[in-house]
Design a protein around this motif. Sequence first.
Motif, short mmCIF file in Angstrom:
data_model
loop_
_atom_site.label_atom_id
_atom_site.label_comp_id
_atom_site.label_asym_id
_atom_site.label_seq_id
_atom_site.Cartn_x
_atom_site.Cartn_y
_atom_site.Cartn_z
N MET A 1 -6.49 8.12 -0.30
CA MET A 1 -6.43 6.68 -0.09
C MET A 1 -5.68 6.35 1.20
O MET A 1 -6.06 5.43 1.93
N VAL B 1 -7.98 6.81 4.02
CA VAL B 1 -8.95 5.71 4.11
C VAL B 1 -8.33 4.52 4.86
O VAL B 1 -8.91 4.00 5.81
N PHE B 2 -7.13 4.12 4.44
CA PHE B 2 -6.51 2.96 5.08
C PHE B 2 -6.12 3.25 6.52
O PHE B 2 -5.98 2.34 7.34
N PHE B 3 -5.90 4.53 6.81
CA PHE B 3 -5.49 4.93 8.15
C PHE B 3 -6.69 5.03 9.10
O PHE B 3 -6.53 5.00 10.32
N TRP C 1 -5.20 12.30 -4.59
CA TRP C 1 -5.85 11.00 -4.57
C TRP C 1 -5.10 10.02 -3.67
O TRP C 1 -5.71 9.26 -2.91
N ASP C 2 -3.76 10.06 -3.75
CA ASP C 2 -2.95 9.19 -2.88
C ASP C 2 -3.19 9.53 -1.41
O ASP C 2 -3.28 8.65 -0.57
N LEU D 1 0.83 -1.21 0.00
CA LEU D 1 0.00 0.00 0.00
C LEU D 1 0.86 1.26 0.00
O LEU D 1 0.54 2.25 -0.66
N ALA D 2 1.99 1.21 0.73
CA ALA D 2 2.87 2.37 0.78
C ALA D 2 3.46 2.64 -0.59
O ALA D 2 3.62 3.79 -1.00
N VAL D 3 3.81 1.58 -1.32
CA VAL D 3 4.37 1.76 -2.66
C VAL D 3 3.30 2.28 -3.61
O VAL D 3 3.54 3.19 -4.41
N VAL D 4 2.09 1.75 -3.50
CA VAL D 4 1.02 2.13 -4.43
C VAL D 4 0.50 3.54 -4.14
O VAL D 4 0.30 4.34 -5.05
N PHE D 5 0.27 3.84 -2.85
CA PHE D 5 -0.39 5.10 -2.50
C PHE D 5 0.52 6.06 -1.73
O PHE D 5 0.05 6.89 -0.97
N GLY D 6 1.84 5.95 -1.92
CA GLY D 6 2.77 6.76 -1.14
C GLY D 6 3.04 8.13 -1.71
O GLY D 6 3.79 8.90 -1.13
N GLY D 7 2.42 8.45 -2.83
CA GLY D 7 2.76 9.69 -3.52
C GLY D 7 2.19 10.94 -2.86
O GLY D 7 1.55 10.87 -1.82
#
Lengths: 324, 296
Positions: A129, A132-134, A125-126, A115-121
């Motif tokens: 996301m 949301v996960f947090f 939008w990142d 998730l960090a690699v996908v949404f770390g930007g």
Amino acid sequence: MRNDKMGLAASTVGGGVKVTLGSAQPSRRVRRSFTIPLLLLLPFMVLFAAFVLYPVINSLYLSFTNYNAISAPKLIGIANYTDLLQDPRFYKALGNTALFVVSVVVINTVLGLTLAVVFGGEGVWDQVMRAVFFLPSVAGGIAILAVWKWILNSEGYGILNAARGLFGLAPITWLGTPSLAIAMLVMVAVWGGMGGTMILFVAGLRAIPSELYEAAAIDGATPSQRFWKITLPLLRPTMLYIIITGTIGAFQVFNEPYLLFGGVSSVGGLLDSALTLVTYLYDRGFGRFQLGYASAVAWVLFIIVFALTLINLRLGEPEDRTSE
Amino acid sequence: MVGETRSPGLHSLMRLPFYLLALTVLFPYYWMVTSAFKPLGEITKAPPTLIVQDPTLKNFYNAKYAPGVSDQIQGLFQRFTGTGFLGFFANSFAITVFVTVASLIIASAAGYVLAKHKFPGSRIVFLLIIGSMMIPWQVTIIPNFLTMRDFGWINTYWALLIPGLAKAFAVFFLIQSIRGVPDELIDAARIDGAGEVRIWWQIVLPLVRPALAAMAIFVSLGEWNNFLWPLLVVNDDAHVTLPLALGRLAGSLTADPRAAGPIMAATLLASVPTLIFFLVFQRQFVSGITVGSLKG
């Protein structure tokens, strides 16, 4: 060595806070009068002695007694520990806990990193996301466990069973099927924990200098080579930290099994399928008031957690670095 | 993607599974909110309705409720005698605020002394604090329970307020931050005639405000969600905290699934303060959570 590890972890996660443990010595200044500083220290020391140090020692003492909360404790040597080692429920609790810990730590680490690699930007939008996960780390706790209990309702109006119904499957007693018990605990724990792990990995990823990637790209490294040869090795401190704290935390799991599986007669669910070490401690100590025995359970928990922490630290030691 | 900001991110199709995962993260909240507004007939409908057909506030308060009449839902605020749900809320709120403020005052004072003063035994105290962080806190619950019993503190606020003030981790964390405060500043204040208390309160604390904020979030979240300790030391109704009340409610779900409406209303109300808190203190929250996971 441990100090160094913790300092490292703290400096990656402390946000704006500069955390260094390198200089473990207090300031070199010697004050003429200690009175006022000691008065400032006193409130904490009194509380620390009364509610941390004394209980730890007393707990060790009680573990060698037959204390039952009513008659005075009597020393019985290591009988509690030998009983423990012959107690099938203890092994059940230990096995359940071990399975839970390994599953949660592995899944949380892998998912958190992904998730960090996908949404770390930095994009909006990142950030959405990540929030949301947090969310479960913020609004979690007992409230959300009650919600899970409702979601996992065994009847047709439980939403998870309704979802099964869509595929023509019969309702399941999610919390009353022994073979599913640990899987349910893992599901709830991963749901609640992966966002926090993700945040730690995002911090770890941001600490990697981008020049390394640029240099590797110039040298013609593929993205997957860059991930395995640069990202992963440099994330080692973060990963070690996540695994150690995750293991310690998961070993102490209580709320989830107690609330999802605890019933009138038992704390461990059907056939003790969800009995964990701390729920077992609670059952012996506060269900049956075998406080001596329960103290022995507590110390076994401590020894296991301590040993695992040392093993993790040893395994996490980089091969190419001499131990300090 | 992080690390490689200049390279294109994951193909959006490859992100799809993670968006689905995000939906599963949100789903319990959706289910909590919708269930809280479902009338009695709808809450036990199989299969359940994803969108509330006939929203109602009766799960919170049912003006028409009369004991003994069947097919009536007892609203959340009618379910408890005495102070009721608002009382549990107030208990949790007061305990959280008190323990957070008091434990940080105490911990920062100790942290200042241990970071900036050397005295006989200071090294041992520091090592004891670090060492205690390695011990699972469950080791201490039985002796602490016995202490509460011997003090006569069972079913009093003392048991909920006082033992929680000994936060070794907060001291450890604040020592790290306070070491970063330049000695020159403290010396200058001393030359100007400031005493130790003033240096701690007026020089050191303002400079470590980010660390205090992170720690405050971490401590208050832990207190707000604290479950096992109140479970041990409270068994009357007057001192029940919110998590304890929610735990009891969740227990009653097994016996009476029709109570799900008021229970979801309770979980919704319990989650709102943390969400507001999060929206106000987002930055500190992230560091608070991450220092939290540092705790061993």
